[in-house]
Design an enzyme around this catalytic site. Structure first.
Site, mmCIF file in Angstrom:
data_model
loop_
_atom_site.group_PDB
_atom_site.id
_atom_site.type_symbol
_atom_site.label_atom_id
_atom_site.label_comp_id
_atom_site.label_asym_id
_atom_site.label_seq_id
_atom_site.Cartn_x
_atom_site.Cartn_y
_atom_site.Cartn_z
ATOM 1 N N GLU A 1 -124.585 123.950 -23.647
ATOM 2 C CA GLU A 1 -126.024 124.003 -23.386
ATOM 3 C C GLU A 1 -126.491 122.661 -22.791
ATOM 4 O OE1 GLU A 1 -128.424 123.796 -26.918
ATOM 5 O OE2 GLU A 1 -130.033 124.982 -26.042
ATOM 6 N N LYS B 1 -132.419 131.904 -24.298
ATOM 7 C CA LYS B 1 -132.359 131.434 -25.690
ATOM 8 C C LYS B 1 -133.595 131.892 -26.463
ATOM 9 C CE LYS B 1 -131.734 127.112 -28.319
ATOM 10 N NZ LYS B 1 -131.711 125.629 -28.166
ATOM 11 N N CYS C 1 -126.850 127.643 -29.266
ATOM 12 C CA CYS C 1 -127.208 126.567 -30.195
ATOM 13 C C CYS C 1 -127.895 127.026 -31.489
ATOM 14 C CB CYS C 1 -128.064 125.535 -29.457
ATOM 15 S SG CYS C 1 -128.072 123.921 -30.259
#
Ligand SMILES: *[C@@H]1O[C@H](CO)[C@@H](O)[C@H](O)[C@H]1NC(C)=O
Ligand SMILES: *[C@@H]1O[C@H](CO)[C@@H](O)[C@H](O)[C@H]1NC(C)=O
Ligand SMILES: *[C@@H]1O[C@H](CO)[C@@H](O)[C@H](O)[C@H]1NC(C)=O
Ligand SMILES: *[C@@H]1O[C@H](CO)[C@@H](O)[C@H](O)[C@H]1NC(C)=O
Ligand SMILES: *[C@@H]1O[C@H](CO)[C@@H](O)[C@H](O)[C@H]1NC(C)=O
Ligand SMILES: *[C@@H]1O[C@H](CO)[C@@H](O)[C@H](O)[C@H]1NC(C)=O
Length: 512
Positions: free
Chosen positions: A82, A182, A214
């Site tokens: 990321e 995300k 993440c």
């Protein structure tokens, strides 16, 4: 029969079993690249598209070299971290020149390398697509994208566009096959969360892959949903994760997630010591190939062979797990199999019994910003428990070489509210930071004490991630883990490194 003989016999059994199974098992070659990102130290200034592309090409040049290196090793899919292309610390406005346009699904299929002029502002996508085609592998990368929207739509930001933290996937011929926005942003002011949850999965000749990013790893949507409702067994996980022991070091949660859900996870993290970021790996339910390096400053390519069916390996693994365990701590001097260990558990204090010692030696200390209830380990063996809320945590332990290190058993049952809000139930055996009880829960990376143990608790969530970290931030799997009656347990009967943390990290998603 002596334990040594038994162990030998079981080892032989295991090897035969391996030999018999191996040829029917299918694997693919995967790579993750821990990228030492070139950071933009002028990220809050307004830039032009031209300068932004010049900056990002520094990182893309490294990606290109890594895809070429991976191709030489026969890699079929590679994951990059990321924020690896543009870096950190942008504002909503300053990141704008760094965003690629992402065409909506009805304008696909599209191969950016072959059709570069089909859409404007797609230079980064074009380069990634060409890397995938020239390397002949699936390429998974994270970038910022812009998607125009109707400012009259209540979800649409006032400036008339979404800015998404985006994972993209290109097939081995460069076609864009998937993209994911995300969901659980981690205080990212430059990006929007998508207006609805996306469950993104795509099929390859070697399995169905799902995408997440993440902070998403701590939430039900979208990743648990992908696993439970969309039959995803392989997860692609770009991350930029700041390590925080005792419970949330990057590789620790990656390992525990693959174990807890019985899936493969391909996790690529940023490498930046000063930001506390390192820790990437390729994890199947029972195997790990990982990289964690707080000393060096370079990137690192991890390549591993991954089973197409993770549960097959799990089955194989369980054959191995029917191994000898020294159960002296269960008050016998016999050597028993795992099944017998569980039966024996019935004879000692059980989850539902309120047993043991007075609460006098219970204390509170903060761990990961949460108020844990702790009790100390004393002597070279013992049985202790600690309760909080509706959760009781139990520990049988033996310290093989008692040193002057302090260990404590901690319990937490409640809502975590710092740097994100999520509900937890945790039983954790930790090495304290020093010799004062106030240091229990502090970050520790080294330990000299060999501790073998069984840890269990009467959790009220079924989502439990077993995790174990030993000295130098190395990973171990427990010997056994799972439910026994109404308790989740894990144990470790042999250890050759000092114990830093052993925890059952429970997520109570529906209580968030
Ligand atoms: C930062 O970017 C601005 C705008 O492009 C430029 O004027 C300035 O010189 C840059 N500063 C540094 C230290 O590069
Ligand atoms: C981002 O900004 C914070 C605070 O302004 C600073 O501490 C940090 O070093 C910056 N990170 C990068 C990668 O520039
Ligand atoms: C390129 O890859 C995509 C996705 O795997 C596939 O659908 C398509 O047929 C491939 N195209 C060619 C020309 O091989
Ligand atoms: C866990 O055990 C304790 C002590 O026996 C009990 O009070 C508590 O209700 C139990 N929790 C659950 C969820 O069963
Ligand atoms: C932690 O919890 C205990 C028990 O609920 C309470 O007495 C104590 O004040 C709390 N500590 C802090 C720092 O909030
Ligand atoms: C405990 O044993 C381990 C492995 O033999 C060793 O590395 C460690 O230094 C020992 N710790 C103490 C305190 O003796």
């Amino acid at each position: 029969m002596s334990p040594v003989n038994l162990r030998l016999i079981i080892l032989v059994f295991y090897c035969c079993f391996m030999a018999r199974v191996v040829h029917t098992m299918k694997y693919y070659m995967a790579a993750v690249y821990e990228h030492h990102a070139v950071l933009n130290h002028n990220s809050t200034a307004l830039s032009s598209r031209k300068l932004a592309l010049e900056f990002m090409s520094k990182n893309l040049n490294i990606y290109e070299q890594q895809v070429a290196a991976a191709a030489e090793k026969g890699v079929q899919i590679i994951v990059f971290p990321e924020d690896g292309i543009h870096g950190f610390n942008y504002s909503r406005l300053s990141i704008y020149p760094y965003l690629d346009f992402l065409p909506p699904p009805h304008l696909l299929p599209w191969n950016p390398c072959l059709e570069p002029d089909k859409f404007q502002d797609t230079e980064v996508l074009q380069r990634l697509s060409c890397m995938a085609a020239s390397g002949g592998m699936f390429v998974v990368a994270n970038l910022g994208t812009k998607v125009p929207c109707d400012a009259l739509n209540p979800h649409c930001p006032q400036d008339g566009r979404y800015q998404f933290n985006t994972n993209v996937v290109f097939s081995d011929n460069g076609t864009l096959v998937a993209s994911y926005f995300k969901q659980n942003l981690y205080f990212e002011i430059s990006f929007d969360a998508p207006p609805g949850v996306q469950h993104v999965a795509f099929d390859t000749p070697f399995g169905r892959f799902g995408l997440f990013t993440c902070f998403d790893i701590l939430f039900y949507e979208p990743v648990v949903s992908l696993i439970e409702k969309h039959q995803v067994k392989h997860l692609l996980y770009p991350t930029a994760w700041m390590n925080q022991l005792p419970l949330l070091s990057s590789i620790q949660i990656q390992r525990a997630f693959a174990t807890g859900f019985n899936v493969n996870i391909l996790a690529a993290n940023i490498h930046h010591r000063t930001l506390g970021m390192t820790g990437s790996g390729i994890f199947s339910p029972l195997k790990s190939s990982y990289h964690y390096d707080m000393d060096g400053e370079g990137g690192h390519l991890i390549v591993a062979r991954v089973p197409v069916d993770p549960s097959e390996e799990m089955y194989l693994g369980h054959a191995k797990q029917v191994s000898v365990v020294n159960t002296e701590m269960f008050e016998g001097s016999h050597t028993l199999t795992s099944a017998q260990v569980c039966d024996k558990m019935d004879n000692i204090e059980h989850c539902s019994d309120s047993v043991g010692h007075p609460k006098a030696n219970v204390f509170h200390a903060e761990m990961m910003y949460d108020n844990f209830t702790f009790t100390l380990l004393t002597g070279n063996k013992g049985k202790i428990h600690v309760c909080v809320g509706t959760l009781c945590c139990y520990l049988s332990y033996r310290r093989v070489n008692v040193s002057n290190e302090l260990y404590a058993l901690g319990a937490f049952d409640g809502l975590h509210t710092v740097h994100g809000t999520y509900s937890l139930q945790i039983c954790a055996l930790v090495k304290c930071g020093g010799l004062d009880v106030k240091t229990c829960g502090q970050e520790v990376t080294e330990a000299g004490s060999i501790v073998t143990f069984q840890l269990w608790g009467n959790f009220s969530t079924k989502y439990i991630f077993p995790m174990m970290v030993t000295s130098g931030v190395t990973l171990q799997l427990p010997d056994h883990w799972g439910w026994k009656d109404s308790c989740f347990y894990m144990n470790k009967m042999e250890m050759d490194l000092g114990l830093v943390t052993a925890a059952l990290y429970g997520r109570h998603y529906e209580r968030d």
